[in-house]
Design an enzyme around this catalytic site. Sequence first.
Site, PDB file in Angstrom:
ATOM      1  N   ASP A   1       0.634  -1.020  -0.214  1.00 24.58           N
ATOM      2  CA  ASP A   1       0.400   0.227  -0.243  1.00 24.58           C
ATOM      3  C   ASP A   1       0.697   1.259   0.285  1.00 24.58           C
ATOM      4  O   ASP A   1       2.075   1.885   1.254  1.00 24.58           O
ATOM      5  CB  ASP A   1      -0.765  -0.227   1.180  1.00 24.58           C
ATOM      6  CG  ASP A   1      -2.277   0.948   1.432  1.00 24.58           C
ATOM      7  OD1 ASP A   1      -1.855   2.038   0.195  1.00 24.58           O
ATOM      8  OD2 ASP A   1      -2.751   0.469   1.960  1.00 24.58           O
TER       9      ASP A   1
ATOM     10  N   SER B   1      -7.238   3.808  -0.749  1.00 23.08           N
ATOM     11  CA  SER B   1      -7.048   2.617  -0.601  1.00 23.08           C
ATOM     12  C   SER B   1      -8.391   1.848  -1.283  1.00 23.08           C
ATOM     13  O   SER B   1      -8.249   0.379  -1.549  1.00 23.08           O
ATOM     14  CB  SER B   1      -6.278   2.663   0.262  1.00 23.08           C
ATOM     15  OG  SER B   1      -5.484   2.744   0.360  1.00 23.08           O
TER      16      SER B   1
ATOM     17  N   HIS C   1       2.119   8.658   4.770  1.00 22.03           N
ATOM     18  CA  HIS C   1       1.676   9.607   5.647  1.00 22.03           C
ATOM     19  C   HIS C   1       2.017  10.776   6.422  1.00 22.03           C
ATOM     20  O   HIS C   1       2.122  11.360   6.761  1.00 22.03           O
ATOM     21  CB  HIS C   1       0.473   9.104   5.701  1.00 22.03           C
ATOM     22  CG  HIS C   1      -0.663   8.851   5.011  1.00 22.03           C
ATOM     23  ND1 HIS C   1      -1.096   9.871   4.529  1.00 22.03           N
ATOM     24  CD2 HIS C   1      -1.161   7.439   4.708  1.00 22.03           C
ATOM     25  CE1 HIS C   1      -2.279   9.235   3.140  1.00 22.03           C
ATOM     26  NE2 HIS C   1      -2.205   7.783   3.723  1.00 22.03           N
TER      27      HIS C   1
ATOM     28  N   ASP D   1      -1.499   0.607  -4.830  1.00 17.52           N
ATOM     29  CA  ASP D   1      -2.639   0.536  -4.794  1.00 17.52           C
ATOM     30  C   ASP D   1      -2.268   1.937  -5.461  1.00 17.52           C
ATOM     31  O   ASP D   1      -3.470   2.801  -6.012  1.00 17.52           O
ATOM     32  CB  ASP D   1      -3.586   0.597  -3.647  1.00 17.52           C
ATOM     33  CG  ASP D   1      -3.231   0.857  -2.524  1.00 17.52           C
ATOM     34  OD1 ASP D   1      -1.935   1.329  -2.567  1.00 17.52           O
ATOM     35  OD2 ASP D   1      -4.080   1.213  -1.484  1.00 17.52           O
TER      36      ASP D   1
HETATM   37 MG    MG Z   1      -4.129  -0.528   2.912  1.00 21.33          MG
HETATM   38 ZN    ZN Z   2      -3.227   5.894   2.836  1.00 26.29          ZN
END
Ligand code: MG
Ligand code: ZN
Length: 357
Positions: A37, A78, A255, A293
Amino acid sequence: MKKIIRIVLSVLISVILNSVNAHNSDSVRNIILMIGDGMGVAQVYGGYTANKGFLNLEKSTYIGFSKTHSANKYITDSGAGGTAISTGQKTNNFHIAVDTNKQPLKTILESAVENGIATGLVVTASVTHATPASFIAHNISRYDSLDIAYDYLKNNVDIFIGGGKAHFEDRKDSVNLTDSLRQKGYEISYSIGDLDPASDKKLGCFVADYQPPSVIKGRGDYLPLATKKALEKLNRSKNGFFLMVEGSQIDWAGHDNDLEFLLTEVIDFDKAVGEAYAFADENPGTLVIVTADHETGGFSIIDGDLVTGNVEGVFGTDDHTGVMVPVFSYGSGAEEFAGIYENTEIYHKMRHLLGLK
Ligand code: MG
Ligand code: ZN
């Protein structure tokens, strides 16, 4: 005369080779889909540098790029990103396997179950988090963890491993979903060491109340081990399997603009990739796809040292970005993933290769 024989022979050999190649693409029985991710190219190269010039990912035989925009936003979240990969349709941000009209979309995991193929989910987040939810749940909001947990009862996933125990056992509605899962035939455990992949039951493993810790905070070799155990369980399927493995926290590090968090999560995810690639080597008919993603953090590398593993990185944002993300592939059918395409194509390619009806 000799020349004619040579020509005939070379034509025959090329016909045979072509049919073997075609057969290779057609004979995929297992798919291991791995989602880092928030993992863009710089995250991968940062991990490579921090690991002093080695990643299992380098074994990948074909590389593509996936375009990640959602139905309503240039920058995906996501939920929409996972849904594109799990259903082959772009949807609005924050949706989980529902279309832009909020109607449920059948996921590749659900189709696999219908086709008698074994299925599994392994994540470093809560099992109700957006990415795994996109494969097993249907919801207009990724944040509806209590409802998403309910959807685990509607599916027949053979093995799931991750955090999120509280969403099943400590709920506002006082329903104990773990009891319901047990009634449905699941064996539930609470640590990866206690999970027995030799069991004939369906398996669930909650390794945290909410989110599992990061590698820095002591997650250890949980992800590679969970991947290995899931593969051991699923490999007993007569009809092959579909397994989704997520390196969930690469995104969270992006993040947070936290370089050490980011690099340790990428290296950990790559260890799980190593398990999957080794499994593919030992089990012909296995395809491994490693992708993301979206990218998170607008991360770039401005200096580094392959001997010391030092990485100097900078972040351009504390949110997701719109850049294409890499798709690495390995094993049977890997060649299908070369090129530049929409994220939804990953679903269509997987579906075609597994021969899902
Ligand atoms: Mg995720
Ligand atoms: Zn995120």
